[in-house]
Design a protein around this motif. Structure first.
Motif, PDB file in Angstrom:
ATOM      1  N   GLU A  49       0.837  -1.188   0.000  1.00 28.38           N
ATOM      2  CA  GLU A  49       0.000   0.000   0.000  1.00 28.38           C
ATOM      3  C   GLU A  49       0.875   1.243   0.000  1.00 28.38           C
ATOM      4  OE1 GLU A  49      -3.734  -0.564   2.494  1.00 28.38           O
ATOM      5  OE2 GLU A  49      -2.288  -1.826   3.492  1.00 28.38           O
ATOM      6  N   LEU A  52      -2.440  -5.507  -7.300  1.00 27.32           N
ATOM      7  CA  LEU A  52      -2.154  -6.940  -7.291  1.00 27.32           C
ATOM      8  C   LEU A  52      -2.527  -7.625  -8.605  1.00 27.32           C
ATOM      9  CD1 LEU A  52      -3.300  -7.390  -3.670  1.00 27.32           C
ATOM     10  CD2 LEU A  52      -1.156  -8.299  -4.498  1.00 27.32           C
ATOM     11  N   TYR A  61      -1.271 -10.658   6.228  1.00 29.96           N
ATOM     12  CA  TYR A  61      -1.398  -9.409   5.482  1.00 29.96           C
ATOM     13  C   TYR A  61      -1.614  -9.686   4.001  1.00 29.96           C
ATOM     14  CZ  TYR A  61      -0.386  -4.889   3.436  1.00 29.96           C
ATOM     15  OH  TYR A  61      -0.481  -3.734   2.711  1.00 29.96           O
ATOM     16  N   ALA A  90      -5.159 -10.714   3.502  1.00 32.68           N
ATOM     17  CA  ALA A  90      -6.094  -9.586   3.565  1.00 32.68           C
ATOM     18  C   ALA A  90      -6.018  -8.750   2.292  1.00 32.68           C
ATOM     19  CB  ALA A  90      -5.791  -8.723   4.778  1.00 32.68           C
ATOM     20  N   LEU A  91      -4.796  -8.521   1.836  1.00 31.18           N
ATOM     21  CA  LEU A  91      -4.581  -7.710   0.637  1.00 31.18           C
ATOM     22  C   LEU A  91      -5.245  -8.374  -0.567  1.00 31.18           C
ATOM     23  CD1 LEU A  91      -2.959  -5.094   0.385  1.00 31.18           C
ATOM     24  CD2 LEU A  91      -1.027  -6.428  -0.390  1.00 31.18           C
ATOM     25  N   ALA A 131      -8.998  -8.151  -0.541  1.00 31.57           N
ATOM     26  CA  ALA A 131      -9.562  -6.813  -0.738  1.00 31.57           C
ATOM     27  C   ALA A 131      -9.658  -6.428  -2.209  1.00 31.57           C
ATOM     28  CB  ALA A 131      -8.715  -5.784   0.003  1.00 31.57           C
ATOM     29  N   VAL A 132      -8.985  -7.178  -3.085  1.00 29.22           N
ATOM     30  CA  VAL A 132      -9.048  -6.871  -4.510  1.00 29.22           C
ATOM     31  C   VAL A 132     -10.470  -7.132  -5.003  1.00 29.22           C
ATOM     32  CG1 VAL A 132      -8.183  -7.510  -6.776  1.00 29.22           C
ATOM     33  CG2 VAL A 132      -6.652  -7.481  -4.831  1.00 29.22           C
ATOM     34  N   ARG A 146     -14.240 -12.035   2.566  1.00 32.12           N
ATOM     35  CA  ARG A 146     -13.435 -10.833   2.653  1.00 32.12           C
ATOM     36  C   ARG A 146     -12.892 -10.600   4.057  1.00 32.12           C
ATOM     37  NH1 ARG A 146     -14.841  -6.396  -1.125  1.00 32.12           N
ATOM     38  NH2 ARG A 146     -13.620  -7.861  -2.302  1.00 32.12           N
ATOM     39  N   ILE A 151     -11.706  -7.740   6.170  1.00 33.01           N
ATOM     40  CA  ILE A 151     -11.599  -6.284   6.227  1.00 33.01           C
ATOM     41  C   ILE A 151     -10.643  -5.920   7.356  1.00 33.01           C
ATOM     42  CG2 ILE A 151     -12.855  -4.137   6.659  1.00 33.01           C
ATOM     43  CD1 ILE A 151     -14.036  -5.011   4.205  1.00 33.01           C
ATOM     44  N   LEU A 152      -9.559  -5.242   6.984  1.00 35.50           N
ATOM     45  CA  LEU A 152      -8.582  -4.847   7.996  1.00 35.50           C
ATOM     46  C   LEU A 152      -9.083  -3.635   8.748  1.00 35.50           C
ATOM     47  CD1 LEU A 152      -5.195  -5.106   6.110  1.00 35.50           C
ATOM     48  CD2 LEU A 152      -6.108  -6.649   7.817  1.00 35.50           C
ATOM     49  N   LYS A 153      -8.762  -3.608  10.046  1.00 42.14           N
ATOM     50  CA  LYS A 153      -9.134  -2.430  10.834  1.00 42.14           C
ATOM     51  C   LYS A 153      -8.079  -1.340  10.624  1.00 42.14           C
ATOM     52  CE  LYS A 153      -9.106  -5.421  14.050  1.00 42.14           C
ATOM     53  NZ  LYS A 153      -8.717  -5.959  15.319  1.00 42.14           N
ATOM     54  N   ASP A 204      -5.733   2.090   9.648  1.00 37.15           N
ATOM     55  CA  ASP A 204      -4.808   2.444   8.582  1.00 37.15           C
ATOM     56  C   ASP A 204      -3.422   1.886   8.869  1.00 37.15           C
ATOM     57  OD1 ASP A 204      -6.550   4.102   7.062  1.00 37.15           O
ATOM     58  OD2 ASP A 204      -6.413   5.571   8.672  1.00 37.15           O
ATOM     59  N   ARG A 216      -3.129  -4.559  13.193  1.00 38.11           N
ATOM     60  CA  ARG A 216      -4.241  -4.750  12.243  1.00 38.11           C
ATOM     61  C   ARG A 216      -4.480  -6.218  11.952  1.00 38.11           C
ATOM     62  NH1 ARG A 216      -3.070  -1.516   7.049  1.00 38.11           N
ATOM     63  NH2 ARG A 216      -5.321  -1.337   6.806  1.00 38.11           N
TER      64      ARG A 216
END
Lengths: 327, 323
Positions: B50, B216, B251, B254-255, B258-259, B270, B272-274, B276, B292
């Motif tokens: 990110e 990605l 990670y 999660a990544l 999220a795509v 999905r 969803i990460l908490k 930032d 996270r």
């Protein structure tokens, strides 16, 4: 069910020194209650202009709506309202969020000031009530410690947080329609997933219809029920999201789906050429210069926008010929 | 395919944070923190992450556009961090960079021919005729019509400008090309055109790519191997297929989840990460991802996980992944 928003035959022109050039043409669409309606297209396809026309925010001159009607809640033609009446609707019943949350927020005012501004204009609440409403909406968009956040300035927040604040401002007056112009383009994927999730949640809680404008077919697949594909200022195909992804009709839509890099086939597909400029718009179908299935007629005459299947409109000669043969 | 072209060892790039009237160093932004990996000749290694994860800083540190603060960069087995300025300039013929934004990376006052021939004159003493010939060659390869060589950058669309940038990098016939988000500023249909061009050119010129991207999907298409970065560190590195099919780090999982899907009928599970990404000035203790991470345990808060090989050609930095 009566649509929340109905656009009929919208046309937007740009007035240059001597000549008038057409940038958006023949836009017809209906957005139902609680529906998330997507407009997808590349840059320069006219999707943002269409949304600005709904809000009455076109930079005029040089841009002007030269034809068409935009009905909101059935009877009000937004294009015929006075600017005063329009101001009452804007930010209240119809609100908008933009791509770049940093430039849409005023860096000199706290988050609280910016939230209160629209409440002061649209409601007669007392200061205390307004503050309570702000705290409530900030919690709603998933920001922790609302009281503290309200005292901060936009630069103190991250991109995802800023977009949440934008959404909070837009949702404050409980709008009937939310126009989201590339709401997640500037954000990272994990944050994009958070924001799209939030928008779906708000749609359910507030019964708001959403017009989602994006260049990203992935965002469309995630959120929308109906989709219009725009190319060079026109809607070339319009249908429900499943039909669009599984039974696309227009060669442009097919090309766009194929060039979506990622899970599909292995070979990279690309649509040759580029979008024609406003000055050099082809006479017939606007996609003819890049279309793999172009015929003679495509160069000369623009095809009609026809219903080619149930609830599936497409503007392409391939299907019109088929129709003619049937008759 | 086994020859190692580039080897990065424990590379660090810390930016000092200065504060107060005496501008004393108050701390460091650890943009790249102890990163090691290898790139083999003719392969494409991609780094994803990110914004703010340090992927661009890493790319620039490798080329010494930013001076690294620690570690080694071995190019053809020689540590380029020891090189003098003159030696480095010679070295740069072999390592070129393609930038993200084709609007700001081209001088608006130069024609295409001037832009593309500039690196030739910088690096070689070459006659005009020879230079012209090489420019013609490369323009044809990247798909720019020769009659456009007298035009200026503003007369081109984004995709065409990116072709000019690529021509500028490749005219020197480099071995390694670091491409920093080369298609992020382009429309979908144009993205595919440029990616295809990069793949074709790789085959033709035997190029090695270090490809930096946040997307990605783009990376999946063109990479042999992919590394996932978070807060200045590589969290997972594996063959493309292994990374996408069987990601090990939470990670990465999660990544990937999220795509957005490319099919409205497929509903993805999905994660969803908490929150930032934390600020790199004050990275969390232990595993940088633990705040996270949906699976974080007590150990993760205190102990930094090591970057270890857990399967053949698959490295992960996570306490929860068993070897």
């Amino acid at each position: 069910m009566a649509p929340i928003l109905q656009i009929k035959d919208l046309q937007i022109d740009v007035k240059m020194d001597e000549e008038v050039l057409n940038v958006v043409k023949n836009i017809n669409l209906e957005i139902g209650k609680r529906e998330i309606y997507g407009i997808v297209g590349e840059s320069g396809s006219g999707k943002s202009l269409t949304s600005l026309a709904i809000m009455g925010l076109l930079a005029s001159p040089p841009l002007q709506v030269s034809k068409g009607e935009i009905f909101f809640e059935e009877d009000k033609d937004l294009l015929k309202l006075s600017s005063r009446e329009l101001r009452k609707i804007r930010g209240n019943k119809i609100s908008m969020i933009f791509q770049e949350p940093m430039s849409a927020l005023d860096p000199l005012f706290t988050i609280e000031d910016q939230l209160m501004e629209s409440l002061k204009f649209h409601t007669k609440l007392s200061k205390k009530e307004m503050k309570r409403a702000c705290v409530k909406i900030i919690e709603k968009v998933g920001i922790p410690r609302p009281e503290q956040i309200m005292k901060e300035y936009p630069h103190q927040l991250s991109g995802g947080m800023r977009q949440r604040i934008m959404i909070a401002i837009a949702m404050l007056c409980n709008p009937k329609l939310l126009i989201a112009d590339e709401p997640t383009t500037a954000l990272d994927v994990t944050i994009q997933a958070q924001i799209l999730d939030l928008m779906k949640e708000l749609r359910d809680d507030f019964e708001t219809s959403i017009l989602m404008i994006t260049h990203d077919l992935g965002v469309i697949a995630e959120t929308c029920q109906r989709v219009a594909v725009m190319y060079a200022g026109e809607i070339v195909e319009e249908t429900d999201v499943v039909s669009l992804f599984h039974r696309p009709k227009h060669p442009y839509t097919k090309g766009l789906l194929k060039s979506m890099v990622g899970d599909r086939s292995d070979a990279l597909y690309s649509i040759p050429g580029k979008v024609p400029s406003v000055e050099q718009m082809p006479k017939g179908c606007r996609f003819v210069t890049r279309c793999p299935e172009a015929m003679d007629i495509c160069e000369k005459v623009s095809p009609d926008d026809l219903e080619v299947a149930d609830n599936h409109r497409c503007k392409c000669w391939l299907y019109q010929k088929e129709m003619a043969n049937h008759v | 395919m086994s020859e190692t072209l580039l080897k990065v060892e424990a590379l660090e790039k810390f930016f000092p944070v200065k504060a107060g009237i005496f501008k004393r160093t108050k701390g460091y932004v650890k943009a790249v923190n102890d990163v090691s990996f290898e790139v083999k000749a003719k392969e494409t290694l991609s780094l994803v992450g990110e914004s703010g994860c340090g992927k661009s800083t890493l790319g620039r540190s490798i080329l010494r556009i930013l001076e690294p603060t620690g570690g080694k960069v071995l190019f053809n087995d020689k540590n380029i961090l020891d090189y003098s300025k003159q030696d480095l300039r010679k070295m740069r013929r072999d390592m070129q960079l393609v930038f993200q934004d084709p609007y700001s990376s081209l001088n608006p006052r130069m024609t295409v021919r001037e832009l593309v021939s500039e690196p030739l004159y910088t690096h070689f003493s070459i006659s005009k005729m020879e230079a012209d010939q090489r420019v013609d060659e490369i323009l044809e390869k990247v798909g720019l019509p020769l009659e456009h060589s007298k035009r200026y950058p503003h007369q081109f669309s984004g995709g065409q400008r990116q072709r000019i940038s690529i021509a500028r990098a490749l005219v020197l016939k480099p071995k390694l090309v670091v491409a920093d988000e080369p298609v992020s500023a382009l429309d979908v249909s144009i993205q595919a055109q440029i990616l295809k061009l990069l793949v074709d050119l790789q085959e033709e010129f035997d190029l090695t790519y270090l490809f930096i991207s946040h997307d990605l999907n783009v990376v999946k298409h063109i990479s042999d191997r992919v590394g996932v970065m978070y807060l200045g560190k590589i969290m997972e590195l594996a063959d493309t297929e292994a990374l996408y099919e069987e990601p090990l780090h939470p990670y990465t999982k999660a990544l990937l989840s999220a795509v957005p899907t490319s099919d409205p009928l497929v509903k993805k599970e999905r994660i969803i990460l908490k929150g930032d990404v934390p600020s790199p000035t004050d990275p969390p203790s232990g595993c940088p991802f633990h705040q996270r991470c949906p699976l974080a345990e007590e150990k993760c808060q205190n102990v930094l996980p090591e970057f270890v090989q857990v399967r053949p050609k698959h490295w992960v930095a996570c306490h929860l992944v068993e070897q």
